[in-house]
Design a protein around this motif. Structure first.
Motif, PDB file in Angstrom:
ATOM      1  N   THR A 135      13.282 -21.717 -59.739  1.00 16.99           N
ATOM      2  CA  THR A 135      12.781 -21.895 -58.380  1.00 16.99           C
ATOM      3  C   THR A 135      13.216 -23.261 -57.875  1.00 16.99           C
ATOM      4  N   TYR A 136      13.748 -23.273 -56.652  1.00 20.57           N
ATOM      5  CA  TYR A 136      14.160 -24.524 -56.003  1.00 20.57           C
ATOM      6  C   TYR A 136      13.223 -24.809 -54.840  1.00 20.57           C
ATOM      7  N   THR A 137      12.717 -26.027 -54.808  1.00 22.01           N
ATOM      8  CA  THR A 137      11.875 -26.480 -53.704  1.00 22.01           C
ATOM      9  C   THR A 137      12.726 -27.401 -52.829  1.00 22.01           C
ATOM     10  N   GLU A 138      12.129 -27.883 -51.764  1.00 21.23           N
ATOM     11  CA  GLU A 138      12.868 -28.738 -50.831  1.00 21.23           C
ATOM     12  C   GLU A 138      13.525 -29.926 -51.537  1.00 21.23           C
ATOM     13  N   LYS A 139      12.833 -30.552 -52.455  1.00 20.35           N
ATOM     14  CA  LYS A 139      13.416 -31.723 -53.129  1.00 20.35           C
ATOM     15  C   LYS A 139      14.642 -31.353 -53.956  1.00 20.35           C
TER      16      LYS A 139
ATOM     17  N   ASN B 273      20.472 -19.365 -44.796  1.00 26.59           N
ATOM     18  CA  ASN B 273      19.058 -19.698 -44.971  1.00 26.59           C
ATOM     19  C   ASN B 273      18.694 -21.056 -44.380  1.00 26.59           C
ATOM     20  N   LYS B 274      19.518 -21.563 -43.483  1.00 24.54           N
ATOM     21  CA  LYS B 274      19.281 -22.886 -42.898  1.00 24.54           C
ATOM     22  C   LYS B 274      17.887 -22.997 -42.278  1.00 24.54           C
ATOM     23  N   LEU B 275      17.487 -22.011 -41.519  1.00 26.28           N
ATOM     24  CA  LEU B 275      16.183 -22.026 -40.860  1.00 26.28           C
ATOM     25  C   LEU B 275      15.057 -22.097 -41.890  1.00 26.28           C
ATOM     26  N   TYR B 276      15.191 -21.345 -42.968  1.00 22.64           N
ATOM     27  CA  TYR B 276      14.165 -21.345 -44.012  1.00 22.64           C
ATOM     28  C   TYR B 276      14.157 -22.666 -44.775  1.00 22.64           C
ATOM     29  N   LYS B 277      15.311 -23.236 -44.982  1.00 21.52           N
ATOM     30  CA  LYS B 277      15.362 -24.541 -45.644  1.00 21.52           C
ATOM     31  C   LYS B 277      14.726 -25.617 -44.767  1.00 21.52           C
ATOM     32  N   GLU B 278      14.995 -25.563 -43.458  1.00 18.19           N
ATOM     33  CA  GLU B 278      14.377 -26.525 -42.543  1.00 18.19           C
ATOM     34  C   GLU B 278      12.854 -26.391 -42.534  1.00 18.19           C
ATOM     35  N   ALA B 279      12.366 -25.180 -42.781  1.00 17.32           N
ATOM     36  CA  ALA B 279      10.924 -24.928 -42.838  1.00 17.32           C
ATOM     37  C   ALA B 279      10.354 -25.203 -44.234  1.00 17.32           C
ATOM     38  N   LYS B 280      11.196 -25.696 -45.131  1.00 15.19           N
ATOM     39  CA  LYS B 280      10.797 -26.091 -46.490  1.00 15.19           C
ATOM     40  C   LYS B 280      10.323 -24.922 -47.354  1.00 15.19           C
ATOM     41  N   PHE B 281      10.977 -23.783 -47.187  1.00 15.57           N
ATOM     42  CA  PHE B 281      10.685 -22.645 -48.043  1.00 15.57           C
ATOM     43  C   PHE B 281      11.215 -22.935 -49.441  1.00 15.57           C
ATOM     44  N   ASN B 282      10.708 -22.196 -50.425  1.00 16.00           N
ATOM     45  CA  ASN B 282      11.204 -22.250 -51.795  1.00 16.00           C
ATOM     46  C   ASN B 282      12.155 -21.069 -52.007  1.00 16.00           C
TER      47      ASN B 282
ATOM     48  N   HIS C  51       5.740 -12.863 -30.490  1.00 11.33           N
ATOM     49  CA  HIS C  51       6.569 -13.762 -31.297  1.00 11.33           C
ATOM     50  C   HIS C  51       6.205 -13.623 -32.773  1.00 11.33           C
ATOM     51  N   GLU C  52       7.202 -13.434 -33.576  1.00 14.10           N
ATOM     52  CA  GLU C  52       7.034 -13.228 -35.011  1.00 14.10           C
ATOM     53  C   GLU C  52       7.058 -14.584 -35.716  1.00 14.10           C
ATOM     54  N   SER C  53       6.098 -14.822 -36.619  1.00  9.60           N
ATOM     55  CA  SER C  53       6.098 -16.073 -37.373  1.00  9.60           C
ATOM     56  C   SER C  53       7.310 -16.097 -38.304  1.00  9.60           C
ATOM     57  N   LEU C  54       7.670 -17.282 -38.726  1.00 15.09           N
ATOM     58  CA  LEU C  54       8.814 -17.420 -39.627  1.00 15.09           C
ATOM     59  C   LEU C  54       8.549 -16.721 -40.958  1.00 15.09           C
ATOM     60  N   GLU C  55       7.307 -16.773 -41.411  1.00 15.54           N
ATOM     61  CA  GLU C  55       6.946 -16.092 -42.657  1.00 15.54           C
ATOM     62  C   GLU C  55       7.070 -14.580 -42.510  1.00 15.54           C
ATOM     63  N   LYS C  56       6.604 -14.051 -41.397  1.00 16.22           N
ATOM     64  CA  LYS C  56       6.726 -12.600 -41.159  1.00 16.22           C
ATOM     65  C   LYS C  56       8.186 -12.199 -41.048  1.00 16.22           C
ATOM     66  N   ARG C  57       8.967 -13.054 -40.395  1.00 17.71           N
ATOM     67  CA  ARG C  57      10.398 -12.792 -40.254  1.00 17.71           C
ATOM     68  C   ARG C  57      11.074 -12.759 -41.629  1.00 17.71           C
ATOM     69  N   ALA C  58      10.744 -13.731 -42.478  1.00 18.61           N
ATOM     70  CA  ALA C  58      11.342 -13.777 -43.814  1.00 18.61           C
ATOM     71  C   ALA C  58      10.992 -12.525 -44.606  1.00 18.61           C
ATOM     72  N   ALA C  59       9.742 -12.106 -44.527  1.00 17.59           N
ATOM     73  CA  ALA C  59       9.318 -10.891 -45.241  1.00 17.59           C
ATOM     74  C   ALA C  59      10.062  -9.666 -44.707  1.00 17.59           C
ATOM     75  N   ARG C  60      10.171  -9.578 -43.396  1.00 16.39           N
ATOM     76  CA  ARG C  60      10.863  -8.439 -42.789  1.00 16.39           C
ATOM     77  C   ARG C  60      12.340  -8.429 -43.175  1.00 16.39           C
ATOM     78  N   GLU C  61      13.000  -9.585 -43.056  1.00 16.71           N
ATOM     79  CA  GLU C  61      14.430  -9.645 -43.379  1.00 16.71           C
ATOM     80  C   GLU C  61      14.686  -9.336 -44.851  1.00 16.71           C
ATOM     81  N   ALA C  62      13.827  -9.825 -45.735  1.00 13.25           N
ATOM     82  CA  ALA C  62      13.984  -9.538 -47.164  1.00 13.25           C
ATOM     83  C   ALA C  62      13.847  -8.040 -47.412  1.00 13.25           C
ATOM     84  N   ARG C  63      12.844  -7.439 -46.806  1.00 17.30           N
ATOM     85  CA  ARG C  63      12.605  -5.993 -46.960  1.00 17.30           C
ATOM     86  C   ARG C  63      13.783  -5.186 -46.407  1.00 17.30           C
TER      87      ARG C  63
END
Length: 133
Positions: free
Chosen positions: A124-128, A96-105, A18-30
């Motif tokens: 840069t936009y944060t969760e708030k 990016n719904k999944l990333y927003k739910e995980a409170k990514f910037n 299972h790939e972490s959400l952070e690893k997934r984000a890095a992979r998808e961006a790349r």
């Protein structure tokens, strides 16, 4: 007993893949950057790449302003409106719904086509910032 052990081992093996959400984000961006960038120019802007910083959990979109949009004075004069438009885009972005739910910037960096080293806008936009009120 062997069947239970085999099932337990198999489930642990699959869980280990299972790939972490952070690893997934890095992979998808790349992968997006490798396959799609630079993108065609749309509304005097193109996407040059997407990056992900695991430590700060920030997806960074690198863009270039081209043509009439490549104007530092106009960007400075309309900065507040640009910030609001980008904030709305982040709020409404279902991809990016999944990333927003995980409170990514989410960071947006816009460079000049005429002077590629010049940053015209960096936000840069944060969760708030993107959380619906």
């Amino acid at each position: 007993m062997k069947k239970v052990f085999l099932l337990l081992s198999l489930s642990l093996l699959l869980a280990g893949c299972h790939e972490s959400l952070e690893k997934r984000a890095a992979r998808e961006a790349r992968e997006f950057t490798e396959k799609m960038c630079p993108t065609p120019v749309v509304n005097n802007t193109r996407t040059d790449s997407i990056g992900f910083d695991e430590e700060s959990r920030t997806l960074t979109y690198y863009h270039t302003f081209v043509g009439p949009a490549d104007n530092k004075e106009a960007i400075d004069a309309n900065r507040e409106q640009l910030v609001d438009v980008l904030r709305k885009a982040v709020r409404e972005d279902v991809a990016n719904k999944l990333y927003k739910e995980a409170k990514f910037n989410f960071r947006y960096v816009y460079h000049s086509q005429k002077e590629p080293q010049r940053v015209l806008l960096d936000i840069t936009y944060t969760e708030k910032d993107y959380k619906q009120q």
